[in-house]
Design a protein around this motif. Structure first.
Motif, PDB file in Angstrom:
ATOM      1  N   TYR A 121       0.840  -1.201   0.000  1.00  8.30           N
ATOM      2  CA  TYR A 121       0.000   0.000   0.000  1.00  8.30           C
ATOM      3  C   TYR A 121       0.875   1.251   0.000  1.00  8.30           C
ATOM      4  O   TYR A 121       0.624   2.208  -0.754  1.00  8.30           O
ATOM      5  CB  TYR A 121      -0.908   0.020   1.230  1.00  8.30           C
ATOM      6  CG  TYR A 121      -1.960  -1.053   1.264  1.00  8.30           C
ATOM      7  CD1 TYR A 121      -2.420  -1.662   0.098  1.00  8.30           C
ATOM      8  CD2 TYR A 121      -2.501  -1.480   2.472  1.00  8.30           C
ATOM      9  CE1 TYR A 121      -3.386  -2.652   0.144  1.00  8.30           C
ATOM     10  CE2 TYR A 121      -3.473  -2.466   2.526  1.00  8.30           C
ATOM     11  CZ  TYR A 121      -3.910  -3.050   1.362  1.00  8.30           C
ATOM     12  OH  TYR A 121      -4.869  -4.033   1.421  1.00  8.30           O
ATOM     13  N   GLU A 123       4.026   1.626  -0.935  1.00 12.12           N
ATOM     14  CA  GLU A 123       4.749   1.796  -2.201  1.00 12.12           C
ATOM     15  C   GLU A 123       3.831   2.349  -3.282  1.00 12.12           C
ATOM     16  O   GLU A 123       4.237   3.217  -4.071  1.00 12.12           O
ATOM     17  CB  GLU A 123       5.345   0.458  -2.632  1.00 12.12           C
ATOM     18  CG  GLU A 123       6.517   0.011  -1.766  1.00 12.12           C
ATOM     19  CD  GLU A 123       7.054  -1.347  -2.189  1.00 12.12           C
ATOM     20  OE1 GLU A 123       6.382  -2.022  -3.013  1.00 12.12           O
ATOM     21  OE2 GLU A 123       8.138  -1.734  -1.706  1.00 12.12           O
ATOM     22  N   THR A 124       2.600   1.881  -3.312  1.00 17.39           N
ATOM     23  CA  THR A 124       1.643   2.368  -4.302  1.00 17.39           C
ATOM     24  C   THR A 124       1.295   3.832  -4.057  1.00 17.39           C
ATOM     25  O   THR A 124       1.255   4.642  -4.995  1.00 17.39           O
ATOM     26  CB  THR A 124       0.356   1.516  -4.270  1.00 17.39           C
ATOM     27  OG1 THR A 124       0.684   0.156  -4.568  1.00 17.39           O
ATOM     28  CG2 THR A 124      -0.658   2.020  -5.276  1.00 17.39           C
ATOM     29  N   MET A 128       2.423   7.230  -6.574  1.00 15.22           N
ATOM     30  CA  MET A 128       1.397   7.943  -7.325  1.00 15.22           C
ATOM     31  C   MET A 128       1.863   9.355  -7.685  1.00 15.22           C
ATOM     32  O   MET A 128       2.473  10.035  -6.858  1.00 15.22           O
ATOM     33  CB  MET A 128       0.105   8.014  -6.504  1.00 15.22           C
ATOM     34  CG  MET A 128      -1.137   8.256  -7.317  1.00 15.22           C
ATOM     35  SD  MET A 128      -2.626   7.895  -6.342  1.00 15.22           S
ATOM     36  CE  MET A 128      -2.705   9.322  -5.291  1.00 15.22           C
ATOM     37  N   LEU A 143      -5.137   4.010  -7.812  1.00 10.43           N
ATOM     38  CA  LEU A 143      -4.937   2.966  -6.804  1.00 10.43           C
ATOM     39  C   LEU A 143      -5.642   1.660  -7.157  1.00 10.43           C
ATOM     40  O   LEU A 143      -5.379   0.627  -6.531  1.00 10.43           O
ATOM     41  CB  LEU A 143      -5.448   3.442  -5.441  1.00 10.43           C
ATOM     42  CG  LEU A 143      -4.699   4.562  -4.723  1.00 10.43           C
ATOM     43  CD1 LEU A 143      -5.400   4.894  -3.416  1.00 10.43           C
ATOM     44  CD2 LEU A 143      -3.259   4.176  -4.467  1.00 10.43           C
ATOM     45  N   ALA A 146      -3.593  -1.779  -7.846  1.00  8.22           N
ATOM     46  CA  ALA A 146      -2.816  -2.272  -6.710  1.00  8.22           C
ATOM     47  C   ALA A 146      -3.682  -2.545  -5.483  1.00  8.22           C
ATOM     48  O   ALA A 146      -3.327  -3.374  -4.639  1.00  8.22           O
ATOM     49  CB  ALA A 146      -1.713  -1.274  -6.354  1.00  8.22           C
ATOM     50  N   ARG A 153      -9.504   0.622  -0.499  1.00  3.67           N
ATOM     51  CA  ARG A 153      -9.131   1.784  -1.319  1.00  3.67           C
ATOM     52  C   ARG A 153      -9.758   3.064  -0.768  1.00  3.67           C
ATOM     53  O   ARG A 153      -9.100   4.096  -0.659  1.00  3.67           O
ATOM     54  CB  ARG A 153      -9.573   1.541  -2.759  1.00  3.67           C
ATOM     55  CG  ARG A 153      -8.930   2.453  -3.767  1.00  3.67           C
ATOM     56  CD  ARG A 153      -9.103   1.927  -5.183  1.00  3.67           C
ATOM     57  NE  ARG A 153     -10.484   1.781  -5.587  1.00  3.67           N
ATOM     58  CZ  ARG A 153     -11.076   0.628  -5.879  1.00  3.67           C
ATOM     59  NH1 ARG A 153     -10.380  -0.502  -5.808  1.00  3.67           N
ATOM     60  NH2 ARG A 153     -12.343   0.561  -6.251  1.00  3.67           N
TER      61      ARG A 153
END
Length: 255
Positions: A121, A123-124, A128, A143, A146, A153
């Protein structure tokens, strides 16, 4: 450090809530409003989250001391979920005079083997392109691949805020990502032989693996007056997945 706080209710005993990773004090609003007729409720944004200041390191003992300062001198019922549950347990072990009773939600006083899900989470979210975001819908779409679960989310996107300079993440992603081992860990050695002898309620989700029979020994050693409740139809986020059941369990414990 002055933590962001929301207070509800004007009479009765004090109940303080500590949220989990990626959360905010307002995650407890539904429960807090229901309690506020009979209790004075305090919702805190933990350090590095929400509208509270950021720290330079992640250490559960330091975080517990920061929350203890925010509570003040009057003993409280302390409720903590996940990361907030570990902060609450450390606070009770270090400052037992401030904790009249303790409620720990779906976490144990142990180090967990992995935080891979949370690392993903972070890293995502860090990856962004925030500067290109104009609308919240764009962030959700970024998002989606991932984080396919819409509930998770939506939970993560509560941390995405518009400011005068554009959109930004409120949560301290860099610090949490770099200290994931500390976040999933437990400062057992630093706590020494400390125990908390007040009443303790463990509330776990029946569908969660954060609390298991193998954790019972350490629970009993650190918190000898504990009892455990598993809520059916709930996973890790017990209070949001089964709010009515959680509220009833909490009210009985407060009484």
């Amino acid at each position: 450090m002055s933590l962001h706080r929301t207070e509800l209710g004007q009479t009765g005993s004090r109940v303080v809530f500590c949220h989990g990773l990626f959360g905010q004090g307002r995650n407890w609003t539904q429960i807090a409003k229901a309690l506020s007729a009979d209790h004075r409720v305090l919702l805190l944004d933990m350090p590095n989250h929400g509208r509270s200041p950021w720290t330079e390191t992640f250490d559960y003992l330091d975080l517990a001391d920061i929350v203890a300062d925010a509570i003040g001198d009057e003993p409280v019922t302390l409720v903590g979920h996940s990361m907030g549950g570990k902060i609450a347990m450390c606070l009770a072990l270090r400052h037992p005079e401030l904790v009249e009773r303790l409620v720990v939600v779906d976490v144990a006083p142990v180090a967990y083997a992995s935080g891979r899900e949370f690392v993903g989470y972070i890293e995502t979210m860090r990856g962004m392109d925030v500067a290109s975001i104009e609308r919240r819908e764009q962030a959700e779409e970024a998002l989606r691949e991932a984080v396919p679960n819409p509930v998770v989310r939506s939970f993560l996107l509560q941390n995405f805020r518009r400011t005068e300079d554009g959109w930004r993440w409120q949560v301290n992603l860099d610090l949490l990502g770099e200290h994931m081992a500390s976040l999933t860990g437990w400062p057992g050695e630093a706590l020494g032989p400390a125990t908390y002898d007040g009443p303790v309620l463990w509330v776990g989700g029946a569908g969660s693996d954060y609390i298991s029979d193998e954790h019972a020994g350490e629970m009993d050693r650190r918190f000898p007056r504990n009892r455990r409740v598993l809520v059916k139809g709930a996973g890790h986020w017990v209070h949001s997945e089964q709010p009515e059941v959680f509220l009833e369990v909490l009210r009985r414990f407060l009484a």
